[in-house]
Write a protein that holds these residues in place. Structure first.
Motif, mmCIF file in Angstrom:
data_model
loop_
_atom_site.group_PDB
_atom_site.id
_atom_site.type_symbol
_atom_site.label_atom_id
_atom_site.label_comp_id
_atom_site.label_asym_id
_atom_site.label_seq_id
_atom_site.Cartn_x
_atom_site.Cartn_y
_atom_site.Cartn_z
ATOM 1 N N PRO A 292 0.810 -1.229 0.000
ATOM 2 C CA PRO A 292 0.000 0.000 0.000
ATOM 3 C C PRO A 292 0.839 1.273 0.000
ATOM 4 O O PRO A 292 0.478 2.263 -0.648
ATOM 5 C CB PRO A 292 -0.822 -0.132 1.291
ATOM 6 N N GLU A 293 1.962 1.265 0.708
ATOM 7 C CA GLU A 293 2.803 2.456 0.753
ATOM 8 C C GLU A 293 3.412 2.750 -0.620
ATOM 9 O O GLU A 293 3.413 3.899 -1.095
ATOM 10 C CB GLU A 293 3.921 2.278 1.785
ATOM 11 N N VAL A 294 3.935 1.693 -1.272
ATOM 12 C CA VAL A 294 4.536 1.869 -2.592
ATOM 13 C C VAL A 294 3.469 2.276 -3.607
ATOM 14 O O VAL A 294 3.700 3.139 -4.468
ATOM 15 C CB VAL A 294 5.241 0.574 -3.037
ATOM 16 N N GLU A 295 2.286 1.669 -3.508
ATOM 17 C CA GLU A 295 1.211 2.012 -4.441
ATOM 18 C C GLU A 295 0.798 3.466 -4.278
ATOM 19 O O GLU A 295 0.573 4.175 -5.281
ATOM 20 C CB GLU A 295 0.010 1.089 -4.212
ATOM 21 N N ALA A 296 0.683 3.927 -3.043
ATOM 22 C CA ALA A 296 0.314 5.330 -2.813
ATOM 23 C C ALA A 296 1.373 6.269 -3.388
ATOM 24 O O ALA A 296 1.047 7.296 -3.996
ATOM 25 C CB ALA A 296 0.134 5.573 -1.314
ATOM 26 N N PHE A 297 2.657 5.910 -3.227
ATOM 27 C CA PHE A 297 3.730 6.737 -3.773
ATOM 28 C C PHE A 297 3.654 6.788 -5.298
ATOM 29 O O PHE A 297 3.798 7.854 -5.914
ATOM 30 C CB PHE A 297 5.082 6.183 -3.321
ATOM 31 N N ARG A 298 3.411 5.623 -5.925
ATOM 32 C CA ARG A 298 3.341 5.585 -7.385
ATOM 33 C C ARG A 298 2.139 6.359 -7.909
ATOM 34 O O ARG A 298 2.217 6.997 -8.964
ATOM 35 C CB ARG A 298 3.278 4.136 -7.856
ATOM 36 N N ARG A 299 1.014 6.298 -7.203
ATOM 37 C CA ARG A 299 -0.162 7.055 -7.647
ATOM 38 C C ARG A 299 0.115 8.559 -7.587
ATOM 39 O O ARG A 299 -0.261 9.309 -8.503
ATOM 40 C CB ARG A 299 -1.370 6.699 -6.789
ATOM 41 N N ALA A 300 0.764 8.998 -6.520
ATOM 42 C CA ALA A 300 1.094 10.417 -6.406
ATOM 43 C C ALA A 300 2.081 10.825 -7.503
ATOM 44 O O ALA A 300 1.963 11.907 -8.104
ATOM 45 C CB ALA A 300 1.679 10.699 -5.025
ATOM 46 N N VAL B 184 -6.334 -2.872 -15.630
ATOM 47 C CA VAL B 184 -5.957 -1.627 -16.308
ATOM 48 C C VAL B 184 -5.353 -0.645 -15.326
ATOM 49 O O VAL B 184 -4.330 -0.002 -15.591
ATOM 50 C CB VAL B 184 -7.192 -1.020 -17.005
ATOM 51 N N ASP B 185 -5.972 -0.533 -14.154
ATOM 52 C CA ASP B 185 -5.488 0.415 -13.147
ATOM 53 C C ASP B 185 -4.082 0.048 -12.687
ATOM 54 O O ASP B 185 -3.197 0.919 -12.584
ATOM 55 C CB ASP B 185 -6.455 0.423 -11.966
ATOM 56 N N LYS B 186 -3.838 -1.257 -12.423
ATOM 57 C CA LYS B 186 -2.520 -1.668 -11.926
ATOM 58 C C LYS B 186 -1.455 -1.545 -13.004
ATOM 59 O O LYS B 186 -0.312 -1.143 -12.730
ATOM 60 C CB LYS B 186 -2.605 -3.113 -11.411
ATOM 61 N N ILE B 187 -1.801 -1.880 -14.242
ATOM 62 C CA ILE B 187 -0.820 -1.774 -15.324
ATOM 63 C C ILE B 187 -0.453 -0.314 -15.578
ATOM 64 O O ILE B 187 0.722 0.031 -15.761
ATOM 65 C CB ILE B 187 -1.365 -2.440 -16.604
ATOM 66 N N GLU B 188 -1.472 0.549 -15.577
ATOM 67 C CA GLU B 188 -1.200 1.971 -15.766
ATOM 68 C C GLU B 188 -0.346 2.507 -14.630
ATOM 69 O O GLU B 188 0.538 3.358 -14.840
ATOM 70 C CB GLU B 188 -2.504 2.755 -15.859
ATOM 71 N N LEU B 189 -0.588 2.002 -13.434
ATOM 72 C CA LEU B 189 0.200 2.446 -12.289
ATOM 73 C C LEU B 189 1.662 2.043 -12.446
ATOM 74 O O LEU B 189 2.565 2.767 -12.020
ATOM 75 C CB LEU B 189 -0.384 1.835 -11.006
ATOM 76 N N MET B 190 1.897 0.882 -13.082
ATOM 77 C CA MET B 190 3.270 0.406 -13.249
ATOM 78 C C MET B 190 4.018 1.180 -14.330
ATOM 79 O O MET B 190 5.203 1.478 -14.179
ATOM 80 C CB MET B 190 3.243 -1.091 -13.599
ATOM 81 N N VAL B 191 3.342 1.489 -15.456
ATOM 82 C CA VAL B 191 4.055 2.082 -16.593
ATOM 83 C C VAL B 191 3.594 3.495 -16.915
ATOM 84 O O VAL B 191 4.120 4.124 -17.842
ATOM 85 C CB VAL B 191 3.888 1.194 -17.849
ATOM 86 N N GLY B 192 2.596 4.000 -16.169
ATOM 87 C CA GLY B 192 2.022 5.301 -16.494
ATOM 88 C C GLY B 192 3.023 6.439 -16.446
ATOM 89 O O GLY B 192 2.988 7.361 -17.275
ATOM 90 N N LYS B 193 3.953 6.408 -15.502
ATOM 91 C CA LYS B 193 4.939 7.473 -15.390
ATOM 92 C C LYS B 193 5.764 7.575 -16.669
ATOM 93 O O LYS B 193 5.969 8.671 -17.210
ATOM 94 C CB LYS B 193 5.843 7.196 -14.200
ATOM 95 N N ASP B 194 6.236 6.423 -17.182
ATOM 96 C CA ASP B 194 7.033 6.436 -18.411
ATOM 97 C C ASP B 194 6.193 6.893 -19.607
ATOM 98 O O ASP B 194 6.707 7.552 -20.517
ATOM 99 C CB ASP B 194 7.604 5.043 -18.678
ATOM 100 N N LEU B 195 4.915 6.553 -19.622
ATOM 101 C CA LEU B 195 4.056 6.978 -20.717
ATOM 102 C C LEU B 195 3.841 8.490 -20.709
ATOM 103 O O LEU B 195 3.647 9.103 -21.768
ATOM 104 C CB LEU B 195 2.712 6.249 -20.644
ATOM 105 N N GLN B 196 3.869 9.095 -19.528
ATOM 106 C CA GLN B 196 3.738 10.551 -19.478
ATOM 107 C C GLN B 196 4.955 11.233 -20.077
ATOM 108 O O GLN B 196 4.864 12.342 -20.611
ATOM 109 C CB GLN B 196 3.534 11.011 -18.020
#
Length: 431
Positions: free
Chosen positions: A12-20, A391-403
């Protein structure tokens, strides 16, 4: 219906950091796109309201316009991977959501073809030099102790996990019932006959005679008491004492002679009795039937009925205690076995070669025979993931690079627009 599986993800901590982090990079990419649009509109308005606007305004407007187009195009492409842009169900959008199952099948096929190839796996396993590394690791006393510790924990957990009722049934079926099924007489007779032929009954006979002699030495009071209880009331007491003393001395003399004389008739009588007993146990129907009756009584007794539970309770407790006690013989044997095997692997090239051949052969066998099952696990697991959650988890994993793609699209588009506008101006200048 197939039960849905939760999509694995970080803590949960890592997920919250990645979402932010994803939210921050989305805002940056969107902000740059908005900035390009604002610059384009400002230049457009400035050129429209100012007839003799400076030439540089055209360059800036062209760069901003191209950057805005590039940013919008990449925003559409990135968004279309995971969802419908602006909620519009445009064909070939929300690709991950709509093609999740096909992606899982493709991923499983890719893994099977490129990673579960028998030739590739065999080469990798062989190059890893598993036997040599294992031998070097096991030959270290600290590591051997670790093996003993972990093996002991595993053994204790296995014993604790066993259902006592199942273990007791196995003991009853494998021991008690098998002990009760055959006739006892003939096997006992054959065993007694073999022991006599091998001379192994002699120590028993010797011990019996020695025991009788020791008992006779301490039997004087018993003899006198028995004679006193049975003498007639009219008989004088001194007669009882004389008779008792005589019986006692004769008994001691006789047992002493039997003990000293290896060929005494009493010894021969005992041997004849044992031989007769051995033959009767094997061939006398009445004796066999009597032994079967004894067996039936013994096997039907409460002690035998409760034996499986008592055997398992004692054995399991002893085994758990030994498995967890680092000073126990069991743990020491495991440690010594690990050290011995480790040193043998280090010192014996032929043993390493044989073990390496087995390891690589097993790896190739698994790849050849179970690659499809492993890849099916991948595809079936992906199919069981809920689409929105996947979709949500995959975007969370690679979304930063896609931006970054969006950012690069805006920047590269601006530079391309500037270059195109500059080239066009140069061409117009020389016409």
């Amino acid at each position: 219906m197939t039960t849905p599986l939760a999509v694995p993800g970080p803590s949960p901590e890592v997920e919250a950091f990645r979402r932010a982090q994803l939210k921050r990079y989305k805002a940056l990419a969107t902000g740059l796109l908005v900035f390009a649009g604002v610059v384009f509109l400002a230049c457009q308005i400035y050129q429209h309201t100012t007839p003799n606007a400076p030439a540089w305004v055209g360059y800036v407007r062209a760069a901003a316009e191209a950057g805005m187009v590039g940013g919008l195009a990449d925003w559409f492409a990135v968004t279309a991977l995971f969802k419908y842009p602006l909620g519009l169900k445009i064909p070939h959008t929300a690709i991950v959501k709509n093609k999740k199952d096909q992606i899982g099948e493709s991923l499983g096929g890719f893994v099977g073809e490129n990673f579960l190839n028998a030739e590739l796996i065999t080469e990798k396993v062989r190059s890893a030099e598993v036997p040599a590394r294992l031998g070097g690791w096991l030959s270290e006393p600290t590591n051997a102790n670790k093996v003993s510790h972990e093996t002991g924990k595993l053994l204790a957990n296995v014993v604790r996990a066993l259902d006592p009722a199942d273990a007791e049934q196995i003991i009853k079926t494998g021991l008690i019932d098998k002990l009760a099924s055959p006739q006892w007489g003939p096997p006992a007779g054959r065993l007694l006959e073999q022991l006599m032929q091998e001379g192994r009954t002699e120590p028993v006979v010797e011990e019996l005679i020695g025991w009788l002699h020791r008992k006779s030495l301490g039997s004087e009071d018993l003899i006198n008491r028995l004679l006193d209880e049975r003498r007639p009331a009219w008989a004088p007491r001194f007669v009882n004492d004389i008779v008792g003393d005589k019986v006692y001395r004769e008994l001691v003399t006789w047992t002493s002679e039997v003990k000293a004389n290896k060929n005494h008739e009493a010894r021969q009588a005992i041997k004849r009795f044992l031989n007769t007993l051995a033959q009767d146990l094997q061939h006398d129907e009445n004796m066999i039937e009597r032994v079967e009756g004894i067996k039936h009584d013994v096997m039907g007794s409460a002690a035998v009925e409760q034996a499986p539970a008592r055997i398992w309770a004692g054995a399991s407790q002893s085994l758990v205690t030994a498995a967890l006690d680092e000073e126990s013989i069991l743990r020491q044997k495991i440690t010594q076995l690990a050290l011995t095997w480790g040193q043998r692997l280090v010192d014996d090239p032929e043993l390493r070669a044989r073990l390496d051949q087995r390891v690589t052969g097993m790896a190739a066998f698994l790849a050849d025979n179970y690659a499809d099952e492993i890849t099916n696990i991948i595809s079936e697991t992906v199919q069981r993931w809920p689409a929105d959650e996947a979709v949500d988890k995959i975007e969370l994993m690679v979304g930063k690079d896609l931006q970054y793609i969006r950012l690069n699209g805006t920047v590269v588009g601006s530079l391309a627009g500037l270059a195109i506008y500059t080239v066009s101006q140069l061409i117009l200048h020389f016409i």
